[in-house]
Design an enzyme around this catalytic site. Structure first.
Site: not given
Ligand code: GLY
Length: 397
Positions: A134, A245, A263, A273-276, A296-297, A299
């Protein structure tokens, strides 16, 4: 399909080409919020008189009319209620995969090291561990089989932040995020330019796709749908679709705070794609007068609630870390689109939050019972159960 240009010839129009048969774009005024009333015209400020009394009256009238900044009452902070001799309980909290890292970070902060350097050393363990799929080296790739990484960090004592998003080939994006913070006037660098910056800063590029993650990607691709051009194989293998993450936060005995999240993002994501995790205020946030939080999780769910920032703001208002995080989780659910909620209104995804306060209280929280988080304080490193909103049996099938 043939390319056609919307309403103009090739030579005369700079508009982007459209696919033939796709709908014509609406005229731009269709997007205006025409149902909202127009704001009233600003009233003309009265002339300023020479006398001080008139000046003060005029100034308060201007402030009331919104022309001058009003002095606002100070927001509460934990640091404003602690004495100059204040000492925090040093501690480090992280997502459960940070169990080894919290010990490393705790030993470093108690030896006097800067809290951000300490927690980055903590998350580097996962970034460099090919078994953690991850984060960093060995992270699961995007839909094209390319590993792209996101990370961000904040340094409470100096109120600085740094981040990188969608960076390839660098195993420790947390350190690149810190380099953005330390060596540039910016907060966030992305994509190939983030990679180039990292190499200029002395990071060594490497292939991050391990054979294990490549095999998982091949299996995922072969099972996209029954009519894809790949033959399914190894029918018993369960394909992972996860959003791991690592987030880590620390407070030192003098109450200095830092936070970091790193992450490889959602497995098989759409390229780009970019997460949180690299979003300051979503993936992590730190205010040296209050505390820090991170997540985490999934995003996408967190970004819309600015979860880490909201958690710190709830703690600033006086909530303990556990209640602050549970309220953030409620806000996330309130901001979730119907397709991701079950008939009972419960989320179909996982998202965890972690927080600590300036005086050394901490918590982890999530939607469903059963998750744990890592902590290290004077009692040593351990996993602790997250607070939760719902029983596992309430999770939509
Ligand atoms: N929390 C990590 C992501 O969604 O990329």
């Amino acid at each position: 399909p043939q390319l056609a240009l919307a309403g103009c010839s090739l030579n005369s129009c700079s508009r982007a080409p459209m696919l033939a048969g796709s709908p014509r774009p609406f005229p731009s005024q269709r997007y205006l919020p025409h149902s909202l009333p127009s704001p009233p015209p600003p009233s003309v400020p009265p002339p300023v008189s020479a006398s001080r009394r008139d000046f003060l009256q005029t100034a308060s009238a201007l402030a009331a009319a919104g022309f001058l900044p009003r002095s606002l009452p100070a927001l509460p902070s934990i640091s404003s209620v602690v004495s100059p001799e204040f000492r925090a309980r040093p501690c480090v909290v992280a997502s459960a995969n940070g169990l080894r890292g919290v010990k490393v970070a705790y030993d470093r902060i108690t030896a006097g090291e800067d809290p951000l350097d300490a927690i980055i050393a903590g998350v580097n363990i996962q970034e460099l561990d090919p078994e953690d799929q991850s984060v960093g080296l060995g992270g699961l790739p995007n839909a094209e089989g390319v590993v792209t990484l996101d990370a961000s960090c904040m340094h409470g004592p100096t109120r600085r932040a740094g981040a990188v998003a969608c960076i390839e080939d660098i195993a420790t994006p947390s350190l690149v995020a810190k380099a953005v913070m330390d060596y540039t006037d910016h907060v966030l660098l992305v994509g190939p330019q983030a990679r180039r910056f990292a190499i200029e800063m002395g990071f060594t590029p490497q292939n991050l796709l391990t054979e294990k993650s490549r095999q998982d990607w091949l299996r995922w691709r072969a099972r996209l749908n029954p009519n894809d051009m790949y033959l399914d194989y190894d029918g018993n293998v369960k394909i992972k679709f996860h959003t791991g993450t690592i987030n880590m936060n620390a407070v030192t005995s003098s109450g200095d705070i830092a936070s970091v999240t790193t992450t490889s993002g959602m497995a098989w994501k759409v390229p780009g794609r970019v997460g949180d995790s690299p979003i300051i205020g979503a993936g992590q946030y730190c205010d040296n007068t209050v505390g820090a939080a991170g997540s985490t999780g999934r995003g996408e769910a967190n970004i819309k609630a600015c979860g880490a920032f909201l958690a710190v703001e709830f703690m600033r208002q006086g909530l303990g870390p556990e209640e602050a995080l549970l309220r953030v989780m409620q806000r996330v659910i309130a901001m979730t689109e119907d397709r991701l909620l079950g008939p009972n209104g419960r989320p179909r995804f996982d998202l965890q939050f972690y927080a600590l306060t300036k005086d050394g209280r901490f918590a982890g929280a999530t939607a469903y019972e059963g998750a744990s988080f890592a902590v290290c304080d004077e009692q040593g490193p351990r996993l602790v159960k997250c607070a939760y909103l719902f029983k596992e049996s309430e999770r939509p099938k």
